[in-house]
Design an enzyme around this catalytic site. Sequence first.
Site, PDB file in Angstrom:
ATOM      1  N   ARG A  23       0.826  -1.219   0.000  1.00  0.00           N
ATOM      2  CA  ARG A  23       0.000   0.000   0.000  1.00  0.00           C
ATOM      3  C   ARG A  23       0.860   1.269   0.000  1.00  0.00           C
ATOM      4  O   ARG A  23       0.489   2.271   0.609  1.00  0.00           O
ATOM      5  CB  ARG A  23      -0.933   0.044   1.205  1.00  0.00           C
ATOM      6  CG  ARG A  23      -2.092  -0.920   1.139  1.00  0.00           C
ATOM      7  CD  ARG A  23      -3.217  -0.371   0.267  1.00  0.00           C
ATOM      8  NE  ARG A  23      -4.316  -1.313   0.193  1.00  0.00           N
ATOM      9  CZ  ARG A  23      -5.387  -1.263   0.972  1.00  0.00           C
ATOM     10  NH1 ARG A  23      -5.526  -0.322   1.853  1.00  0.00           N
ATOM     11  NH2 ARG A  23      -6.329  -2.173   0.857  1.00  0.00           N
ATOM     12  N   ARG A  27      -3.863   6.705   0.378  1.00  0.00           N
ATOM     13  CA  ARG A  27      -4.412   7.957   0.915  1.00  0.00           C
ATOM     14  C   ARG A  27      -3.469   8.777   1.782  1.00  0.00           C
ATOM     15  O   ARG A  27      -3.717   9.944   2.032  1.00  0.00           O
ATOM     16  CB  ARG A  27      -5.674   7.646   1.725  1.00  0.00           C
ATOM     17  CG  ARG A  27      -6.893   7.468   0.847  1.00  0.00           C
ATOM     18  CD  ARG A  27      -8.054   6.941   1.630  1.00  0.00           C
ATOM     19  NE  ARG A  27      -7.731   5.638   2.190  1.00  0.00           N
ATOM     20  CZ  ARG A  27      -8.598   4.811   2.754  1.00  0.00           C
ATOM     21  NH1 ARG A  27      -9.851   5.155   2.877  1.00  0.00           N
ATOM     22  NH2 ARG A  27      -8.217   3.636   3.217  1.00  0.00           N
ATOM     23  N   ARG A  36      -7.192  10.725  -6.846  1.00  0.00           N
ATOM     24  CA  ARG A  36      -8.355   9.960  -6.400  1.00  0.00           C
ATOM     25  C   ARG A  36      -9.608  10.820  -6.506  1.00  0.00           C
ATOM     26  O   ARG A  36     -10.655  10.356  -6.951  1.00  0.00           O
ATOM     27  CB  ARG A  36      -8.085   9.503  -4.966  1.00  0.00           C
ATOM     28  CG  ARG A  36      -9.241   8.994  -4.169  1.00  0.00           C
ATOM     29  CD  ARG A  36      -9.543   7.557  -4.487  1.00  0.00           C
ATOM     30  NE  ARG A  36     -10.526   7.041  -3.557  1.00  0.00           N
ATOM     31  CZ  ARG A  36     -11.800   7.404  -3.553  1.00  0.00           C
ATOM     32  NH1 ARG A  36     -12.252   8.270  -4.422  1.00  0.00           N
ATOM     33  NH2 ARG A  36     -12.636   6.891  -2.672  1.00  0.00           N
ATOM     34  N   ASP A  73      -6.674  -3.368  -7.407  1.00  0.00           N
ATOM     35  CA  ASP A  73      -7.205  -3.938  -6.168  1.00  0.00           C
ATOM     36  C   ASP A  73      -7.467  -5.420  -6.371  1.00  0.00           C
ATOM     37  O   ASP A  73      -7.682  -5.865  -7.502  1.00  0.00           O
ATOM     38  CB  ASP A  73      -8.502  -3.238  -5.742  1.00  0.00           C
ATOM     39  CG  ASP A  73      -8.816  -3.535  -4.286  1.00  0.00           C
ATOM     40  OD1 ASP A  73      -8.214  -2.892  -3.407  1.00  0.00           O
ATOM     41  OD2 ASP A  73      -9.611  -4.455  -4.020  1.00  0.00           O
TER      42      ASP A  73
HETATM   43  O1  CP3 Z   1       0.117   0.305  -3.156  1.00  0.00           O
HETATM   44  C1  CP3 Z   1      -0.334  -0.843  -3.244  1.00  0.00           C
HETATM   45  O2  CP3 Z   1      -0.136  -1.738  -2.394  1.00  0.00           O
HETATM   46  C2  CP3 Z   1      -1.048  -1.237  -4.535  1.00  0.00           C
HETATM   47  C3  CP3 Z   1      -2.449  -1.213  -4.581  1.00  0.00           C
HETATM   48  C4  CP3 Z   1      -3.323  -2.099  -3.701  1.00  0.00           C
HETATM   49  C5  CP3 Z   1      -4.562  -1.639  -3.187  1.00  0.00           C
HETATM   50  N1  CP3 Z   1      -5.207  -2.683  -2.597  1.00  0.00           N
HETATM   51  C6  CP3 Z   1      -5.070  -0.254  -3.310  1.00  0.00           C
HETATM   52  C7  CP3 Z   1      -6.178   0.198  -2.446  1.00  0.00           C
HETATM   53  C8  CP3 Z   1      -3.190  -3.448  -3.333  1.00  0.00           C
HETATM   54  C9  CP3 Z   1      -2.026  -4.388  -3.555  1.00  0.00           C
HETATM   55  C10 CP3 Z   1      -4.399  -3.803  -2.645  1.00  0.00           C
HETATM   56  C11 CP3 Z   1      -4.674  -5.167  -2.144  1.00  0.00           C
HETATM   57  C12 CP3 Z   1      -5.889  -5.402  -1.365  1.00  0.00           C
HETATM   58  N2  CP3 Z   1      -7.144  -4.853  -1.545  1.00  0.00           N
HETATM   59  C13 CP3 Z   1      -5.990  -6.348  -0.322  1.00  0.00           C
HETATM   60  C14 CP3 Z   1      -4.860  -7.252   0.122  1.00  0.00           C
HETATM   61  C15 CP3 Z   1      -3.920  -6.578   1.037  1.00  0.00           C
HETATM   62  C16 CP3 Z   1      -4.499  -6.203   2.377  1.00  0.00           C
HETATM   63  O3  CP3 Z   1      -4.615  -4.996   2.625  1.00  0.00           O
HETATM   64  O4  CP3 Z   1      -4.837  -7.125   3.160  1.00  0.00           O
HETATM   65  C17 CP3 Z   1      -7.310  -6.330   0.158  1.00  0.00           C
HETATM   66  C18 CP3 Z   1      -7.866  -7.158   1.302  1.00  0.00           C
HETATM   67  C19 CP3 Z   1      -8.044  -5.389  -0.620  1.00  0.00           C
HETATM   68  C20 CP3 Z   1      -9.497  -5.071  -0.528  1.00  0.00           C
HETATM   69  C21 CP3 Z   1      -9.722  -3.655  -0.171  1.00  0.00           C
HETATM   70  N3  CP3 Z   1      -9.393  -2.587  -0.972  1.00  0.00           N
HETATM   71  C22 CP3 Z   1     -10.315  -3.145   1.005  1.00  0.00           C
HETATM   72  C23 CP3 Z   1     -10.814  -3.974   2.174  1.00  0.00           C
HETATM   73  C24 CP3 Z   1     -10.340  -1.754   0.885  1.00  0.00           C
HETATM   74  C25 CP3 Z   1     -10.981  -0.758   1.828  1.00  0.00           C
HETATM   75  C26 CP3 Z   1     -10.173  -0.509   3.040  1.00  0.00           C
HETATM   76  C27 CP3 Z   1      -9.196   0.622   2.869  1.00  0.00           C
HETATM   77  O5  CP3 Z   1      -8.038   0.461   3.258  1.00  0.00           O
HETATM   78  O6  CP3 Z   1      -9.641   1.671   2.389  1.00  0.00           O
HETATM   79  C28 CP3 Z   1      -9.712  -1.408  -0.336  1.00  0.00           C
HETATM   80  C29 CP3 Z   1      -9.510  -0.064  -0.894  1.00  0.00           C
HETATM   81  C30 CP3 Z   1      -8.147   0.305  -1.373  1.00  0.00           C
HETATM   82  N4  CP3 Z   1      -7.321  -0.487  -2.122  1.00  0.00           N
HETATM   83  C31 CP3 Z   1      -7.525   1.572  -1.189  1.00  0.00           C
HETATM   84  C32 CP3 Z   1      -6.288   1.513  -1.865  1.00  0.00           C
HETATM   85  C33 CP3 Z   1      -5.279   2.616  -2.020  1.00  0.00           C
HETATM   86  C34 CP3 Z   1      -8.148   2.780  -0.485  1.00  0.00           C
HETATM   87  C35 CP3 Z   1      -9.305   3.290  -1.275  1.00  0.00           C
HETATM   88  C36 CP3 Z   1      -9.425   4.792  -1.406  1.00  0.00           C
HETATM   89  O7  CP3 Z   1      -8.544   5.468  -1.968  1.00  0.00           O
HETATM   90  O8  CP3 Z   1     -10.460   5.311  -0.991  1.00  0.00           O
END
Ligand code: CP3
Length: 342
Positions: A23, A27, A36, A73
């Site tokens: 990540r 944000r 975003r 994602d």
């Molecule tokens: O920088 C990176 O790592 C690359 C991009 C990436 C994202 N999600 C962007 C993201 C990667 C590799 C993921 C993987 C991901 N997504 C996982 C596995 C890793 C982990 O965190 O356990 C999972 C479970 C998800 C599912 C997911 N995506 C959830 C539960 C959420 C909401 C919770 C949160 O943190 O906001 C997301 C959203 C998400 N994925 C964001 C980002 C940058 C935030 C969304 C936003 O900008 O509003």
Amino acid sequence: MTKKLRNVLTGAIEATPPVWFMRQAGRYLPEYRRLRTEAGSFMQLCLDPRKAADVTLQPVSRFGMDGAILFADILIVPHGLGTEVSFREGEGPSLPPLRPGDALPELDPEAFSARTAPIMETVRIVAAEMPAGTTLIGFAGAPWTVATYMVEGGSSRDFTQTKRWAYARPAEFQSLIDRITDATILYLRAQADAGAEALQLFDSWAGVLPADAFGRWSIEPAARIVSALRKTHPGIPLIGFPRGAGPSIVDYARRTGVDAVSLDTSIPLAWARGAMPDLCLQGNLDPQWLVVGGDGLDDQVARIGEAMAGAPFIFNLGHGIVPETPPDHVGRAVAAIRRLGV
Ligand code: CP3
């Protein structure tokens, strides 16, 4: 120019370990928040190749990370299968819950490729624009973790519905896992064809499975993905991240055949090194240290560096960066990592 991260994944040992953070785009970065907002929604950002490529490159430009992780994602695979995926502001993902007896989403390879095509365009743009020494990491969610979102309809605390389905109707649940596994193989092959140089499988909820169920629903699908990719893309290193697996991570590494495993914050490094002496390891700084910062952060970097010295190791976190992280603390951590082994 040598790609240090890729070299370590293929067995090289670096005195100063390569670094990227899960990540690392997100944000906590003002430049991310700007794009975003422009994109409108999180899914629109993921599916806009120019913006997603810019977001992927933001932490590489700001901190000089050795790895660029594709910005997308894990829920792009259900999206590719035709499932309606949305992210509500501050609430996380939302999908129509899938329950026992429901028709499973069909995998039509052409439709899947068309729906995931923007992601491959992002990979191509990043591959063309990133610095020469950077390694481009593609990824997918592991079938178990993706299934939990599809079954629960979003994030969950106890995974009640998914576990009950897997335990009560294993043959039907196996069909769902197989469907996601097949889609994931297509998706990762397409990323490799587009220019990804390593691939990580995120099994974020592996740790909620009892040991026998972990073998069936986490290790076996991962093993199938690894063997399918080895057939078509033998040179691409694969990283497994079975978060929360505890000592079963040794079994996971051996039975899946991944080139590297990522360690969550709970794994004792000396134990992991002893149990998996030849494997490339990645991890496992607690992301909360990046919020706290200061000398404590430097001490943690030094501790991890010492534990992993002389072995193939990639510096990373035990889980993703949290939104409250001050960007300067990430810079401080990278500077401390660059002092390791010097
Ligand atoms: O920088 C990176 O790592 C690359 C991009 C990436 C994202 N999600 C962007 C993201 C990667 C590799 C993921 C993987 C991901 N997504 C996982 C596995 C890793 C982990 O965190 O356990 C999972 C479970 C998800 C599912 C997911 N995506 C959830 C539960 C959420 C909401 C919770 C949160 O943190 O906001 C997301 C959203 C998400 N994925 C964001 C980002 C940058 C935030 C969304 C936003 O900008 O509003």
